[in-house]
Motif scaffolding. Sequence first.
Motif, PDB file in Angstrom:
ATOM      1  N   TRP A 125      23.803  30.161  16.784  1.00 13.69           N
ATOM      2  CA  TRP A 125      22.916  30.277  15.629  1.00 13.69           C
ATOM      3  C   TRP A 125      21.530  29.722  15.954  1.00 13.69           C
ATOM      4  N   SER A 126      21.498  28.575  16.649  1.00  8.36           N
ATOM      5  CA  SER A 126      20.207  27.969  16.989  1.00  8.36           C
ATOM      6  C   SER A 126      19.409  28.851  17.927  1.00  8.36           C
ATOM      7  N   PRO A 131      17.069  27.019  13.057  1.00  7.95           N
ATOM      8  CA  PRO A 131      17.799  25.921  12.404  1.00  7.95           C
ATOM      9  C   PRO A 131      18.977  26.437  11.576  1.00  7.95           C
ATOM     10  N   THR A 132      19.998  25.598  11.460  1.00  9.41           N
ATOM     11  CA  THR A 132      21.160  25.971  10.664  1.00  9.41           C
ATOM     12  C   THR A 132      20.783  26.108   9.192  1.00  9.41           C
ATOM     13  N   SER A 133      21.569  26.893   8.475  1.00  8.62           N
ATOM     14  CA  SER A 133      21.270  27.176   7.080  1.00  8.62           C
ATOM     15  C   SER A 133      22.575  27.346   6.314  1.00  8.62           C
ATOM     16  N   PHE A 134      22.433  27.588   5.018  1.00 10.38           N
ATOM     17  CA  PHE A 134      23.602  27.827   4.174  1.00 10.38           C
ATOM     18  C   PHE A 134      24.370  29.052   4.653  1.00 10.38           C
ATOM     19  N   GLN A 135      23.658  30.060   5.136  1.00 13.04           N
ATOM     20  CA  GLN A 135      24.315  31.269   5.622  1.00 13.04           C
ATOM     21  C   GLN A 135      25.216  30.976   6.818  1.00 13.04           C
ATOM     22  N   ALA A 136      24.795  30.032   7.674  1.00 18.27           N
ATOM     23  CA  ALA A 136      25.630  29.667   8.820  1.00 18.27           C
ATOM     24  C   ALA A 136      26.933  29.025   8.357  1.00 18.27           C
ATOM     25  N   ARG A 213      25.333  21.103   9.519  1.00 15.40           N
ATOM     26  CA  ARG A 213      24.564  20.514   8.425  1.00 15.40           C
ATOM     27  C   ARG A 213      23.099  20.348   8.821  1.00 15.40           C
ATOM     28  N   ASN A 214      22.283  20.094   7.802  1.00 13.34           N
ATOM     29  CA  ASN A 214      20.911  19.658   8.011  1.00 13.34           C
ATOM     30  C   ASN A 214      20.583  18.687   6.879  1.00 13.34           C
ATOM     31  N   ASN A 216      19.112  18.846   4.199  1.00 17.66           N
ATOM     32  CA  ASN A 216      19.215  19.406   2.851  1.00 17.66           C
ATOM     33  C   ASN A 216      20.514  20.163   2.627  1.00 17.66           C
ATOM     34  N   LEU A 217      21.463  20.011   3.545  1.00 20.29           N
ATOM     35  CA  LEU A 217      22.701  20.781   3.483  1.00 20.29           C
ATOM     36  C   LEU A 217      23.875  19.859   3.818  1.00 20.29           C
TER      37      LEU A 217
END
Length: 266
Positions: A125-126, A131-136, A213-214, A216-217
Motif C-alpha cells: 500500500w505504501s 500513506p495508509t488510510s481507511f480504505q487499506a 494505523r495512522n 487519525n486512524l
Amino acid sequence: MVRAVPGWLRVGAWVFVALAAVFMLAPLVVVMGVSVSASQFIAFPPNGFSFRWYERALGSPAYLNAFWLSLNLAVLVTISASLLGGAAAIGLSRGGRSGGAVETFFLSPLVLPSIIFAIGLLMLWSAVFGPTSFQALWLAHTVIAIPYVIRTTLAVLAERDPFLEEAARTMGATRLKRLWFVTLPQCRPGLLAGAFFAFNISFDEAVLSLFLRNPNLTTLPVQIYGQLEFSPDPTVAAVSTLMILITIALMLILERMLGLTRFASG
C-alpha cells in the motif's frame, strides 16, 4: 454389538468439559470484575464496587472515536465480505474440477499469519498508494473475513436441494430470478452466520489495525492496546466488558433471526 461407555470415561469427559468451560469463561469473569472495581489499579478480586470506569470510558473522546471507527469499519467489512464471500461460495458450489484449487485460494487467509499479511499489505500500500488510510483497513479486514463467509455458506449449500433450482428453471425462471428466489434463500443461514463472524473479526482485529494505523486512524482494539501499554487502569476492563456485551447482543439477535441450532449447522 456396541459396548457401553464405561462410567469412569463419562465422568472424565464431563470433568474435562467443565474444566474447559472454566478455562474459557474465567478470563471474562475477571475482566468484568475489574471493570466494576473501586480501585485505581487493575486488580482482582475487585476492591469495592463502582461504575465510574464505565462513565470514564463512555465520556472519553479517544475511546468514543475509536469505537465509532471500529463500528463503521466492521459494518462495511460485514457488507463487503458477505457480498464477495457469498458470491464466491455460490460459484464454488457449482465449480468443476478447479473448484478445490479456487477454494483453497479463497481460504488461504485462514492459514496465513496475520502479521505476515499486515507487513506485506503495508509495504504494498505504501509503495502504490502512499500513506495508509481507511480504505487499506477496509480491504485488509475484508480479506480475512471472506473465508468465514465462504465456509459457512458452503456448508449450507452442501445440504441444499439441487432440484429446486432445476424446477424453477423448468418453470421459466431466468437465471437472476433463480438466484434471488431460490439460491439466496437457501444461502441465508450461512450468510447470516458468516456476517456474524465477519463483524466480530473486524471489530476485534488488532494486528492488521496496528500495522495499518495512522495518527487519525485508531480502532478500538488498538486504543485498548495503547492504554494497556502506557497507563493501564480499570477503564480498559470496562471497555472490554462493553465489547463482550456487544458480542452477546449480536448472538441473541442471530438466535432470534436464525436459531443457534441452524447457526451451528451453518
